[in-house]
Structure formats: C-alpha cells, structure tokens
Motif scaffolding. Structure first.
Motif, PDB file in Angstrom:
ATOM      1  N   LEU A 217      -7.535  50.816 111.396  1.00 25.97           N
ATOM      2  CA  LEU A 217      -6.591  49.693 111.369  1.00 25.97           C
ATOM      3  C   LEU A 217      -5.160  50.195 111.535  1.00 25.97           C
TER       4      LEU A 217
ATOM      5  N   LEU B 131      -5.059  57.036  95.498  1.00 23.80           N
ATOM      6  CA  LEU B 131      -6.299  56.264  95.399  1.00 23.80           C
ATOM      7  C   LEU B 131      -6.665  56.024  93.936  1.00 23.80           C
TER       8      LEU B 131
ATOM      9  N   ARG C 205      -6.710  42.934  98.779  1.00 30.41           N
ATOM     10  CA  ARG C 205      -7.510  43.613  97.764  1.00 30.41           C
ATOM     11  C   ARG C 205      -6.991  43.283  96.358  1.00 30.41           C
ATOM     12  N   SER C 206      -5.661  43.283  96.220  1.00 31.60           N
ATOM     13  CA  SER C 206      -5.082  42.937  94.920  1.00 31.60           C
ATOM     14  C   SER C 206      -5.341  41.475  94.568  1.00 31.60           C
TER      15      SER C 206
ATOM     16  N   PHE D  53       1.074  49.252  97.254  1.00 27.37           N
ATOM     17  CA  PHE D  53       1.781  50.530  97.309  1.00 27.37           C
ATOM     18  C   PHE D  53       2.390  50.786  98.685  1.00 27.37           C
TER      19      PHE D  53
ATOM     20  N   TYR E  25     -16.098  57.441 108.326  1.00 30.47           N
ATOM     21  CA  TYR E  25     -14.896  56.626 108.228  1.00 30.47           C
ATOM     22  C   TYR E  25     -13.651  57.345 108.716  1.00 30.47           C
TER      23      TYR E  25
ATOM     24  N   ASN F  96      -2.812  52.997 100.059  1.00 33.85           N
ATOM     25  CA  ASN F  96      -3.844  53.485  99.134  1.00 33.85           C
ATOM     26  C   ASN F  96      -5.158  52.721  99.238  1.00 33.85           C
ATOM     27  N   LEU F  97      -5.539  52.408 100.468  1.00 37.41           N
ATOM     28  CA  LEU F  97      -6.878  51.832 100.652  1.00 37.41           C
ATOM     29  C   LEU F  97      -7.900  52.946 100.472  1.00 37.41           C
ATOM     30  N   PHE F  98      -9.094  52.569 100.019  1.00 38.56           N
ATOM     31  CA  PHE F  98     -10.143  53.561  99.847  1.00 38.56           C
ATOM     32  C   PHE F  98     -10.693  53.888 101.241  1.00 38.56           C
ATOM     33  N   PRO F  99     -10.488  55.120 101.704  1.00 35.60           N
ATOM     34  CA  PRO F  99     -10.766  55.423 103.112  1.00 35.60           C
ATOM     35  C   PRO F  99     -12.252  55.385 103.463  1.00 35.60           C
ATOM     36  N   HIS F 100     -13.112  55.541 102.450  1.00 32.32           N
ATOM     37  CA  HIS F 100     -14.546  55.620 102.724  1.00 32.32           C
ATOM     38  C   HIS F 100     -15.211  54.250 102.681  1.00 32.32           C
TER      39      HIS F 100
ATOM     40  N   ALA G  65      -8.932  53.759 108.529  1.00 33.59           N
ATOM     41  CA  ALA G  65      -8.390  54.624 109.584  1.00 33.59           C
ATOM     42  C   ALA G  65      -8.415  53.943 110.957  1.00 33.59           C
TER      43      ALA G  65
ATOM     44  N   TYR H 286     -13.067  50.489 109.092  1.00 38.73           N
ATOM     45  CA  TYR H 286     -12.543  51.403 108.070  1.00 38.73           C
ATOM     46  C   TYR H 286     -11.025  51.450 108.179  1.00 38.73           C
TER      47      TYR H 286
ATOM     48  N   MET I  10      -1.080  45.231  92.366  1.00 40.76           N
ATOM     49  CA  MET I  10      -0.039  46.118  92.860  1.00 40.76           C
ATOM     50  C   MET I  10      -0.314  46.527  94.299  1.00 40.76           C
TER      51      MET I  10
END
Lengths: 250, 229
Positions: A145, B127, A157-158, A91, B226, A95-99, A143, A141, A89
């Motif tokens: 991009l 997330l 990622r999917s 979105f 990050y 909803n990328l994992f920011p860390h 942020a 990271y 999926m």
C-alpha cells in the motif's frame, strides 16, 4: 464553539515527565472538552508527542495527574486497560503489523481484546475500511500500500476498537505531499462525526479549519492555547509568533 | 595413486544406509533443541534477573565449548558417576544415540536461542506501541505480533544452524555409531581407499544440505510473503 464550555473528557494537571536528566514535560495542564478537536504544534523536542503518549500511557508520567473519561492513570493495570479502550492512537510511522493484511490488521484487536468472532470482526473491519475509503485494499499487505493508504488503514484499525478519543502523533509527517490530503480528509470526516481528537501536527490549514483549540508547546511547556482564529490572528507570546513565522512563510 | 570413480559409485548405497541415522539424529535434536531454545529465549527476555542470567550462562557454556568435547563429557564422562549409572537416566545415557541427542539438542538450544533473540530484537518497537495502544496484553503482543515477525527474521540464520548441525552429527562416528561418516570409516578400513569413500560421503552430505536449503527457502517465502518483492 467556545473552547471553555462542556465537561472535560481529558484532564492533564501539572503533568511532568523526564527521560533520564531531560525534562520533556515541565508541568503541563490541559483540559479537552468532549467532542473537541485540539491541534498541538510546536518545534521538535517541545514535548508534544510525549504529552499525547502519556494520555494512553505509552509513556509513564512522573508527576501531576492525568484523568481520561473519569479514570485516573495510575500504575493500576486495570485503569490503563480501561483508558486504552477509550483512546485510539495513530502514529507517524503508521505501525501497521506488516505480516497481516489490511483487514487482518483491523481484526486483530477486536478479536483478542473484545473477543468477538472472526466473522463479526471481519464485518466490522470492512465497515471501517469503507469509512476510510479503501475497502478494495482489504487483502493487501501494508508493504503493498502507499503511505497514505497505510495511514488510513491505521486510522481504521484504531476506530475498530470504537474509542471515544483519538490521538494523532504527526500523522502526515512521514507522507509524501500528494498523500497528505487523503489522510487529512479522513481526519476531517472523523472530526465532523464528533470524535474527540488531539492531533500533533504542523498542518496549520487543518488546525484552522478543524480545531476548536490550538495548543503551542515549547521546551516542555504549553506556551499558549487559544481557538484557531485568535491563535493565528493574535498570538500573544513571542515564541508562538516566531514559530508561526517559521512554518507559515513557506 | 589413482582415483577410482567406480568405488565412489559402489560405496554410495552403503553410505546411504548410514543416512537414516544421520537424519534421525538431525531431526530429533532439532525438535528438542528448538523447543528448549524457545524456553531459553523467553528466559532471556523475561526481565527477571535470575532467569536471564541462567539462560545467559547456559548459552555461554554451550556456545563456548566444542560440541565434540560436550559429546565426550556426556558419553565418557557421565558414566563415571555411580549415581547416574544407578538412576533411571542410565537407560538412556548408556546408549550413544541418546548421548548424542542430548549433546546436540543442548547445543542447538544455545545457538537457536541466540538466533531467536536477534529476531525478537529486530521487531520494530513501534509495532509494540501500536499493540499496546490497541489494548493487547503482553502475551498477545508476543504471540500475534512479535513471534511471527521474529520467526521470519530468524529463518536464514536458523537454516545455517540446521546445516551446521547436519555436519556436527558426523561426530557420532567417534562414539561407535554408524552414521554417514561412521559407515564411510568402516568401508575405508576394509578397502583402504579413503579418498573415494569420503568423497562419496561428502556427496551424500551435499545432497542433504541441498534439501535443507530448499526447505528453508520455501519457509522463508511462506513467512515472508508479506515483504515487498
């Protein structure tokens, strides 16, 4: 390709869904043939997102049946996990994992769910970053991009989970106009490779060139579904005509 | 009345001797309290009514009463019970040090659990959905997505909590212990110079606070590398 041939990989049969007193889906039925691309459009609040979110159980439907690749979605955790392995999926808000860096975003699920080694996961991730044309951003990271790059990372990622079906929930709605194309191009390439796709979008150019089937939803119902040529040339319902009139006049 | 700068300077070495105890109390209470806080916050978000309610009541009690009162209840109050004096706990609870560690840890746990809960709530719902869509299990989403982000979001408030606790440790001077404040009070009793002596105690606390702020600053940079700057 005719829209009614081949075996359906996704079957929605009289699916209903309510949020409190609001009925978001009022008995939606849709068959998606393996390898087909379905574009879903309609005004906001029409139930498009809810429908595709039911397909991977981000929302639980209240009535009717949903069968994905022969697996019926029930409360069974086993079935839900099995369906989520088949369905990727993307979105609206990425909803990328920011860390995590781009490549780490891709590596997380293969490592945790498919239990492959870090090295294999990294190789797999790099392969998919190349497919979405941003291998050079691997160690940045989210942020750092652009929106278009973030969405392409999210698509990659999917794909890393090797799904048979990809769901796109308004993938370009949060993007600046100049970045929409790079995302649609990646989606077009994916379509050419034979991925089964359901795309909620208002990008009618994409629908025309890529879709096998265009579905128009309004007020929790599927009002009309037809191959794009027919859908755009001879919409049967007044509601479809009104909607197309609004979004195509710009 | 005059202010004797020399007295501030002379008393500093003695007061620094009390610093050891202050730091011990601070570090030990933080470690124990933070571990308890993780347990408490897991209870708070467990979705199991009994656990949620227990954690809520606990937090309400410890946040809602002065730490000094809690310390007095533990140090003066518990000793009244024969059952406690007869139990193995008495080995610890007869020592003011362990009474203080207990009181401070329980306090830190209550506040830190709330801080962490705020951090967890601050993690974007999207997330979680991405994690679910990718097939991650609940505990995997918590460990790999929620926790690292929640820790970053919690750090500034946690830094405040550490500094609060540092100042709170001064309460042990009221239960016969010689921490920074305790040492300062004994010097005052001998020199009758409260002004100078307490100013030097204040200086020592300020130095420690500065170190804590630096530490938290470094941690924030580490966990927040990050975030776009």
């Amino acid at each position: 390709m005719p829209a009614d041939s081949g075996e359906p990989i996704i079957v929605l049969d009289q699916v209903t869904k309510s949020f409190g007193g609001f009925q978001a889906l009022k008995g939606v039925s849709l068959n998606v043939v393996r390898g087909h691309k379905v574009v879903v459009c309609g005004p906001s609040g029409s139930g498009k997102s809810t429908m595709i979110r039911c397909i991977n159980r981000l929302e639980e439907h209240n009535g009717g049946r949903i069968v994905v690749d022969g697996i019926e979605l029930t409360a069974s955790i086993k079935n839900i996990d099995a369906v989520r392995r088949e369905v990727g999926m993307v979105f609206q808000q990425f909803n990328l994992f920011p860390h995590l860096t781009a490549v780490e975003n891709l590596m997380l699920a293969p490592r945790l769910v498919r239990k492959i080694s870090k090295k294999e996961a990294r190789a797999l991730a790099m392969q998919y970053l190349e497919r979405v044309h941003i291998p050079e951003q691997a160690d940045k990271y989210p942020a750092q991009l652009s929106g278009g790059q973030q969405q392409r990372v999210a698509i990659a990622r999917s794909l890393c989970m090797k799904p048979q079906i990809m769901l796109f929930d308004e993938p370009t709605s949060a993007l600046d106009p100049e970045m929409i194309k790079e995302v649609l191009d990646v989606m077009g390439e994916l379509a050419q490779e034979g991925m089964t796709m359901i795309v909620v979008t208002h990008e009618m150019g994409f629908a025309r060139s890529v879709a096998d089937l265009v579905v128009f939803m309004d007020k929790g119902e599927i009002v009309e579904q037809a191959p794009p040529a027919e859908f755009f040339a001879r919409p049967r319902s007044d509601r479809t005509r009104a909607f197309l009139g609004q979004i195509l006049k710009h | 009345m005059s202010f004797e700068l020399a007295l501030v300077w002379e008393s500093l070495p003695k007061i620094v001797e009390g610093m050891g105890l202050t730091i011990e109390l601070l570090v030990l209470s933080l470690v124990v309290g933070t571990a308890l806080a993780v347990g408490l916050v897991l209870m708070r978000i467990s979705g199991i009514a009994v656990l949620e309610w227990t954690a809520f009541v606990y937090t309400y009690i410890f946040r809602g009463t002065p730490m000094l009162v809690q310390l007095f209840i533990i140090y003066h109050g518990l000793a009244q019970f024969e059952a406690i004096r007869d139990s193995f706990l008495w080995v610890f609870l007869r020592e003011p040090f362990w009474c203080a560690i207990l009181a401070f840890s329980l306090n830190v746990a209550a506040y830190t659990a709330e801080i962490l809960r705020g951090g967890i709530q601050g993690v974007d719902r999207g997330l979680h959905e991405a994690g679910r869509a990718l097939g991650l299990k609940t505990h995997q989403r918590f460990l790999y997505i929620t926790a690292p982000i929640a820790i970053r979001l919690s750090l500034p408030a946690y830094g405040n909590e550490i500094i609060s606790l540092l100042k709170g440790t001064a309460l042990v001077s009221l239960i016969t212990m010689y921490d920074i404040t305790g040492v300062a009070r004994t010097i005052v009793a001998k020199t009758f110079a409260p002004y100078e002596i307490f100013v030097s105690a204040a200086i020592v606390y300020l130095c420690l606070t500065w170190l804590i702020q630096r530490g938290i600053g470094l941690a924030e940079r580490r966990f927040g590398r990050y975030v776009r700057r």
